[in-house]
Design a protein around this motif. Sequence first.
Motif, PDB file in Angstrom:
ATOM      1  N   PHE A  15       0.814  -1.293   0.131  1.00 23.49           N
ATOM      2  CA  PHE A  15      -0.163  -0.088   0.071  1.00 23.49           C
ATOM      3  C   PHE A  15       0.934   1.268  -0.039  1.00 23.49           C
ATOM      4  CE2 PHE A  15      -2.392  -3.205   1.954  1.00 23.49           C
ATOM      5  CZ  PHE A  15      -3.488  -3.446   1.175  1.00 23.49           C
ATOM      6  N   PRO A  16       0.910   2.211  -0.834  1.00 26.69           N
ATOM      7  CA  PRO A  16       1.571   3.127  -1.115  1.00 26.69           C
ATOM      8  C   PRO A  16       1.794   4.031   0.111  1.00 26.69           C
ATOM      9  CG  PRO A  16      -0.341   3.639  -2.567  1.00 26.69           C
ATOM     10  CD  PRO A  16      -0.423   2.142  -1.709  1.00 26.69           C
ATOM     11  N   GLY A  17       2.896   4.766   0.377  1.00 26.15           N
ATOM     12  CA  GLY A  17       3.401   5.494   1.450  1.00 26.15           C
ATOM     13  C   GLY A  17       4.867   5.580   1.638  1.00 26.15           C
ATOM     14  N   ARG A  53       2.308  13.856   1.149  1.00 23.40           N
ATOM     15  CA  ARG A  53       3.612  14.022   0.541  1.00 23.40           C
ATOM     16  C   ARG A  53       4.056  12.930  -0.424  1.00 23.40           C
ATOM     17  NH1 ARG A  53       8.176  12.191   1.526  1.00 23.40           N
ATOM     18  NH2 ARG A  53       7.911  11.923   3.744  1.00 23.40           N
ATOM     19  N   GLU A  54       4.064  11.669   0.576  1.00 23.76           N
ATOM     20  CA  GLU A  54       4.586  10.597  -0.172  1.00 23.76           C
ATOM     21  C   GLU A  54       3.758  10.080  -1.518  1.00 23.76           C
ATOM     22  OE1 GLU A  54       7.370   8.545   0.043  1.00 23.76           O
ATOM     23  OE2 GLU A  54       8.170   9.387   1.902  1.00 23.76           O
ATOM     24  N   LEU A  55       2.493  10.221  -1.492  1.00 22.17           N
ATOM     25  CA  LEU A  55       1.725   9.739  -2.544  1.00 22.17           C
ATOM     26  C   LEU A  55       1.903  10.739  -3.667  1.00 22.17           C
ATOM     27  CD1 LEU A  55      -1.280   8.685  -0.477  1.00 22.17           C
ATOM     28  CD2 LEU A  55      -0.050   7.339  -1.822  1.00 22.17           C
ATOM     29  N   ARG A  56       2.025  12.051  -3.244  1.00 19.62           N
ATOM     30  CA  ARG A  56       2.437  13.131  -4.458  1.00 19.62           C
ATOM     31  C   ARG A  56       3.795  12.596  -5.109  1.00 19.62           C
ATOM     32  NH1 ARG A  56       2.578  17.623  -1.173  1.00 19.62           N
ATOM     33  NH2 ARG A  56       0.443  17.885  -1.186  1.00 19.62           N
ATOM     34  N   GLU A  57       4.677  12.368  -4.374  1.00 17.63           N
ATOM     35  CA  GLU A  57       6.189  12.262  -4.615  1.00 17.63           C
ATOM     36  C   GLU A  57       6.215  10.748  -5.556  1.00 17.63           C
ATOM     37  OE1 GLU A  57       8.303  14.324  -1.076  1.00 17.63           O
ATOM     38  OE2 GLU A  57       8.861  12.345  -1.264  1.00 17.63           O
ATOM     39  N   GLU A  58       5.525   9.821  -4.981  1.00 12.21           N
ATOM     40  CA  GLU A  58       5.655   8.458  -5.691  1.00 12.21           C
ATOM     41  C   GLU A  58       4.528   8.356  -6.937  1.00 12.21           C
ATOM     42  OE1 GLU A  58       4.945   5.457  -2.688  1.00 12.21           O
ATOM     43  OE2 GLU A  58       6.899   6.111  -1.372  1.00 12.21           O
ATOM     44  N   LEU A  59       3.390   8.798  -6.734  1.00 19.50           N
ATOM     45  CA  LEU A  59       2.340   8.625  -7.645  1.00 19.50           C
ATOM     46  C   LEU A  59       1.828   9.963  -8.410  1.00 19.50           C
ATOM     47  CD1 LEU A  59       0.798   5.840  -5.677  1.00 19.50           C
ATOM     48  CD2 LEU A  59       1.748   5.278  -7.847  1.00 19.50           C
ATOM     49  N   GLY A  60       2.175  11.017  -7.933  1.00 18.82           N
ATOM     50  CA  GLY A  60       1.760  12.245  -8.737  1.00 18.82           C
ATOM     51  C   GLY A  60       0.280  12.568  -8.179  1.00 18.82           C
ATOM     52  N   ILE A  61      -0.178  12.049  -7.111  1.00 19.70           N
ATOM     53  CA  ILE A  61      -1.677  12.350  -6.938  1.00 19.70           C
ATOM     54  C   ILE A  61      -1.752  13.070  -5.593  1.00 19.70           C
ATOM     55  CG2 ILE A  61      -2.533  10.086  -8.187  1.00 19.70           C
ATOM     56  CD1 ILE A  61      -2.660   8.658  -5.371  1.00 19.70           C
ATOM     57  N   TRP A 101      -4.115  11.569 -11.519  1.00 20.43           N
ATOM     58  CA  TRP A 101      -4.199  10.086 -11.665  1.00 20.43           C
ATOM     59  C   TRP A 101      -2.725   9.502 -11.662  1.00 20.43           C
ATOM     60  CZ3 TRP A 101      -8.236   7.002 -11.482  1.00 20.43           C
ATOM     61  CH2 TRP A 101      -8.072   5.810 -11.987  1.00 20.43           C
ATOM     62  N   PRO A 102      -2.624   8.304 -10.980  1.00 22.87           N
ATOM     63  CA  PRO A 102      -1.359   7.803 -10.616  1.00 22.87           C
ATOM     64  C   PRO A 102      -0.455   7.595 -11.831  1.00 22.87           C
ATOM     65  CG  PRO A 102      -3.167   6.430  -9.467  1.00 22.87           C
ATOM     66  CD  PRO A 102      -3.740   7.356 -10.276  1.00 22.87           C
ATOM     67  N   ARG A 103       0.469   7.940 -11.535  1.00 29.47           N
ATOM     68  CA  ARG A 103       1.746   7.797 -12.624  1.00 29.47           C
ATOM     69  C   ARG A 103       2.910   7.139 -11.840  1.00 29.47           C
ATOM     70  NH1 ARG A 103       1.014  13.394 -12.420  1.00 29.47           N
ATOM     71  NH2 ARG A 103       3.242  13.693 -12.107  1.00 29.47           N
ATOM     72  N   LYS A 104       3.759   6.408 -12.679  1.00 28.52           N
ATOM     73  CA  LYS A 104       4.762   5.471 -11.973  1.00 28.52           C
ATOM     74  C   LYS A 104       6.312   6.779 -12.095  1.00 28.52           C
ATOM     75  CE  LYS A 104       4.694   2.334 -15.426  1.00 28.52           C
ATOM     76  NZ  LYS A 104       5.268   1.315 -15.805  1.00 28.52           N
TER      77      LYS A 104
END
Length: 133
Positions: free
Chosen positions: A32-34, A49-57, A90-93
């Motif tokens: 689970f992302p974070g 912050r982590e969801l923004r940095e990792e997935l752009g959401i 929307w999530p991005r890698k």
Amino acid sequence: MIVVAAGLVVRDGRVLISRRPEGRHQGGKWEFPGGKLEVGESPEEALVRELREELGIETKTGRIREVKFYQYPDRDVLLLFYWSRLVSGWPRKIDCGDFAWAMPQELLEYDFAPADAELIADLAKEGFPAAGD
């Protein structure tokens, strides 16, 4: 001990999961992302912050779902799992190997990191709240 905030981001009955990048601790496993809290940061702030940095959401953090302590051979981790809702994007890698949206029963088909895996059986049985918070 490492403190990690993880998001249970729910949308349309599915939860967002991500694959850890190869070459990192538990690389290639799903989670689970974070991520880790930084000094002076609350778990909720770290998760956004982590969801923004990792997935752009952009997300809104809801109530806490679970607190788990897990001992890996080389580190101790305290995981705080929060229900979260996708607000925009929307999530991005960006900083993950991959991502997927999974229905509760589909979670059992993924190879999760051991610390996250303890929560999988419960979620597969219970499902997710409609709004993710």
